[in-house]
Design a protein around this motif. Structure first.
Motif, PDB file in Angstrom:
ATOM      1  N   PRO A 138       0.803  -1.233   0.000  1.00 20.00           N
ATOM      2  CA  PRO A 138       0.000   0.000   0.000  1.00 20.00           C
ATOM      3  C   PRO A 138       0.831   1.275   0.000  1.00 20.00           C
ATOM      4  N   ILE A 139       2.015   1.244   0.628  1.00 16.81           N
ATOM      5  CA  ILE A 139       2.873   2.431   0.605  1.00 16.81           C
ATOM      6  C   ILE A 139       3.332   2.725  -0.816  1.00 16.81           C
ATOM      7  N   GLY A 140       3.691   1.666  -1.547  1.00 13.52           N
ATOM      8  CA  GLY A 140       4.119   1.850  -2.932  1.00 13.52           C
ATOM      9  C   GLY A 140       3.024   2.352  -3.837  1.00 13.52           C
ATOM     10  N   TYR A 141       1.761   2.100  -3.490  1.00 13.83           N
ATOM     11  CA  TYR A 141       0.643   2.612  -4.280  1.00 13.83           C
ATOM     12  C   TYR A 141       0.251   4.037  -3.879  1.00 13.83           C
ATOM     13  N   ILE A 142       0.213   4.298  -2.579  1.00 11.53           N
ATOM     14  CA  ILE A 142      -0.348   5.565  -2.090  1.00 11.53           C
ATOM     15  C   ILE A 142       0.629   6.722  -2.273  1.00 11.53           C
ATOM     16  N   VAL A 143       1.931   6.497  -2.094  1.00 14.21           N
ATOM     17  CA  VAL A 143       2.906   7.583  -2.208  1.00 14.21           C
ATOM     18  C   VAL A 143       2.865   8.256  -3.594  1.00 14.21           C
ATOM     19  N   PRO A 144       2.872   7.521  -4.723  1.00 12.00           N
ATOM     20  CA  PRO A 144       2.764   8.202  -6.025  1.00 12.00           C
ATOM     21  C   PRO A 144       1.437   8.937  -6.220  1.00 12.00           C
ATOM     22  N   GLY A 145       0.339   8.360  -5.730  1.00 10.15           N
ATOM     23  CA  GLY A 145      -0.947   9.044  -5.844  1.00 10.15           C
ATOM     24  C   GLY A 145      -0.972  10.347  -5.078  1.00 10.15           C
ATOM     25  N   PHE A 146      -0.381  10.341  -3.879  1.00 10.31           N
ATOM     26  CA  PHE A 146      -0.296  11.567  -3.084  1.00 10.31           C
ATOM     27  C   PHE A 146       0.596  12.592  -3.762  1.00 10.31           C
ATOM     28  N   ALA A 147       1.667  12.134  -4.403  1.00  4.76           N
ATOM     29  CA  ALA A 147       2.553  13.050  -5.134  1.00  4.76           C
ATOM     30  C   ALA A 147       1.823  13.708  -6.300  1.00  4.76           C
ATOM     31  N   ILE A 148       0.967  12.962  -6.996  1.00  2.64           N
ATOM     32  CA  ILE A 148       0.181  13.538  -8.096  1.00  2.64           C
ATOM     33  C   ILE A 148      -0.723  14.649  -7.579  1.00  2.64           C
ATOM     34  N   ASP A 149      -1.414  14.395  -6.480  1.00  3.61           N
ATOM     35  CA  ASP A 149      -2.309  15.411  -5.914  1.00  3.61           C
ATOM     36  C   ASP A 149      -1.539  16.653  -5.473  1.00  3.61           C
ATOM     37  N   LEU A 150      -0.381  16.467  -4.869  1.00  2.69           N
ATOM     38  CA  LEU A 150       0.401  17.616  -4.420  1.00  2.69           C
ATOM     39  C   LEU A 150       0.851  18.483  -5.598  1.00  2.69           C
ATOM     40  N   VAL A 151       1.322  17.842  -6.664  1.00  2.00           N
ATOM     41  CA  VAL A 151       1.801  18.604  -7.827  1.00  2.00           C
ATOM     42  C   VAL A 151       0.648  19.341  -8.501  1.00  2.00           C
ATOM     43  N   LEU A 152      -0.478  18.671  -8.673  1.00  2.00           N
ATOM     44  CA  LEU A 152      -1.619  19.303  -9.339  1.00  2.00           C
ATOM     45  C   LEU A 152      -2.190  20.445  -8.497  1.00  2.00           C
ATOM     46  N   MET A 153      -2.202  20.291  -7.190  1.00  4.27           N
ATOM     47  CA  MET A 153      -2.689  21.377  -6.330  1.00  4.27           C
ATOM     48  C   MET A 153      -1.699  22.539  -6.290  1.00  4.27           C
ATOM     49  N   ALA A 154      -0.404  22.228  -6.353  1.00  3.56           N
ATOM     50  CA  ALA A 154       0.606  23.288  -6.323  1.00  3.56           C
ATOM     51  C   ALA A 154       0.616  24.095  -7.615  1.00  3.56           C
ATOM     52  N   THR A 155       0.279  23.466  -8.733  1.00  4.06           N
ATOM     53  CA  THR A 155       0.293  24.152 -10.031  1.00  4.06           C
ATOM     54  C   THR A 155      -1.085  24.628 -10.469  1.00  4.06           C
ATOM     55  N   ALA A 156      -2.094  24.458  -9.630  1.00  5.28           N
ATOM     56  CA  ALA A 156      -3.449  24.883 -10.012  1.00  5.28           C
ATOM     57  C   ALA A 156      -3.524  26.403 -10.062  1.00  5.28           C
ATOM     58  N   GLY A 157      -4.180  26.908 -11.091  1.00  6.70           N
ATOM     59  CA  GLY A 157      -4.361  28.344 -11.242  1.00  6.70           C
ATOM     60  C   GLY A 157      -3.130  29.087 -11.690  1.00  6.70           C
ATOM     61  N   GLY A 158      -2.081  28.381 -12.066  1.00  7.40           N
ATOM     62  CA  GLY A 158      -0.857  29.035 -12.504  1.00  7.40           C
ATOM     63  C   GLY A 158      -0.813  29.217 -14.012  1.00  7.40           C
ATOM     64  N   ALA A 159       0.381  29.529 -14.490  1.00  6.39           N
ATOM     65  CA  ALA A 159       0.556  29.780 -15.924  1.00  6.39           C
ATOM     66  C   ALA A 159       0.811  28.510 -16.713  1.00  6.39           C
ATOM     67  N   LEU A 160       1.050  27.391 -16.034  1.00  6.57           N
ATOM     68  CA  LEU A 160       1.343  26.149 -16.746  1.00  6.57           C
ATOM     69  C   LEU A 160       0.097  25.617 -17.434  1.00  6.57           C
ATOM     70  N   PRO A 161       0.190  25.225 -18.698  1.00  3.06           N
ATOM     71  CA  PRO A 161      -0.954  24.586 -19.370  1.00  3.06           C
ATOM     72  C   PRO A 161      -1.189  23.187 -18.830  1.00  3.06           C
ATOM     73  N   CYS A 162      -2.302  22.610 -19.231  1.00  3.57           N
ATOM     74  CA  CYS A 162      -2.701  21.307 -18.697  1.00  3.57           C
ATOM     75  C   CYS A 162      -1.681  20.229 -19.042  1.00  3.57           C
ATOM     76  N   ALA A 163      -1.156  20.235 -20.275  1.00  3.74           N
ATOM     77  CA  ALA A 163      -0.199  19.201 -20.694  1.00  3.74           C
ATOM     78  C   ALA A 163       1.065  19.234 -19.835  1.00  3.74           C
ATOM     79  N   ASP A 164       1.563  20.426 -19.539  1.00  2.00           N
ATOM     80  CA  ASP A 164       2.774  20.534 -18.714  1.00  2.00           C
ATOM     81  C   ASP A 164       2.518  20.096 -17.277  1.00  2.00           C
ATOM     82  N   ARG A 165       1.343  20.432 -16.756  1.00  2.00           N
ATOM     83  CA  ARG A 165       0.993  20.007 -15.400  1.00  2.00           C
ATOM     84  C   ARG A 165       0.906  18.490 -15.304  1.00  2.00           C
ATOM     85  N   MET A 166       0.289  17.871 -16.314  1.00  2.00           N
ATOM     86  CA  MET A 166       0.161  16.414 -16.309  1.00  2.00           C
ATOM     87  C   MET A 166       1.528  15.743 -16.450  1.00  2.00           C
ATOM     88  N   ALA A 167       2.389  16.297 -17.318  1.00  2.00           N
ATOM     89  CA  ALA A 167       3.719  15.725 -17.497  1.00  2.00           C
ATOM     90  C   ALA A 167       4.532  15.832 -16.213  1.00  2.00           C
TER      91      ALA A 167
END
Length: 241
Positions: A138-167
């Protein structure tokens, strides 16, 4: 061995067919025409699927399953690359994390990927797909998912387009998955560890860009939840969330 596989397949088929037969009995009072009851069940299901909330839940579940089983599908192909580099993996994990990023972009609400990765860990335990991590899977599954949420929340509302945020989200999640697997199982050091993490990060960026193309195709389905911005320079419509 064959008897065990047959019983497993019979159990899965029964788990699908028994609820269908049960709900078909509830749809119609007449118990004479089974085919008529199934038609009514399909009609009722089509009406329910028009509900946007249920549509999002079904998409959530599909991305969760695709992300879990896609790794198994492409692992034989990606293993040829990672074996040549003498690293444990990382490319197949990046592809599986792409579905979590797609769902996190299209689904409203926070910590979507964390919830999906937790659900994936439960499914992995039920199917015996824990791999070499064992009880720490479960640690190996949850850590990457939490990292995705952190990056998307940190870049929300910024100048980065959707493709760059996803990458970026996919790359960081793949690198965190590789680092977590190394801490639990592999214990690599030095250049080999650096090559392992960099391979996971670069393949994660590529899969994130691939996922942005899929999001552009799926965005009209979730038109009520997604905002659009138009890029006049290239004349192409891009997603901005």
């Amino acid at each position: 061995m064959k008897r065990g596989l047959g019983s497993c397949e019979a159990f899965r088929a029964g788990s699908v067919l028994i609820p269908i037969a049960y709900f078909s009995l509830l749809v119609s009072k007449s118990r004479k025409n089974v085919f008529f009851r199934l038609l009514l069940l399909v009609k009722k299901g089509n009406r329910i699927l028009k509900n946007n909330r249920l549509k999002r839940i079904i998409f959530f579940a599909l991305c969760c399953d695709f992300g879990l089983f896609a790794k198994r599908l492409i692992a034989p192909l990606t293993n040829m690359i990672t074996d040549a580099l003498h690293i444990p993996g990382g490319i197949a994990t990046s592809f599986s994390l792409m579905f979590l990023v797609i769902a996190a972009i299209l689904m409203p609400g926070g910590f979507c990927s964390t919830i999906m990765s937790a659900a994936q860990s439960v499914i992995a335990f039920s199917f015996g797909m824990v791999g070499s991590m064992g009880l720490l899977a479960p640690i190996g599954y949850i850590v990457p998912g939490f990292a995705i949420d952190l990056v998307l929340m940190a870049t929300a509302g910024g100048a980065l387009p959707c493709a760059d945020r996803m990458a970026l989200a996919n790359g960081i999640a793949a690198a965190s998955a590789a680092f977590t697997a190394n801490c639990i199982v592999f214990h690599l050091r030095g250049i080999v560890l650096l090559l392992y993490v960099c391979t996971a990060f670069s393949s994660g960026i590529f899969c994130g860009l691939l996922g942005s193309k899929i999001v552009q195709r799926l965005a009209p389905v979730f038109r009520a939840e997604v905002k659009y911005s138009f890029k006049t320079r290239k004349g192409k419509e891009e997603l901005s969330i």
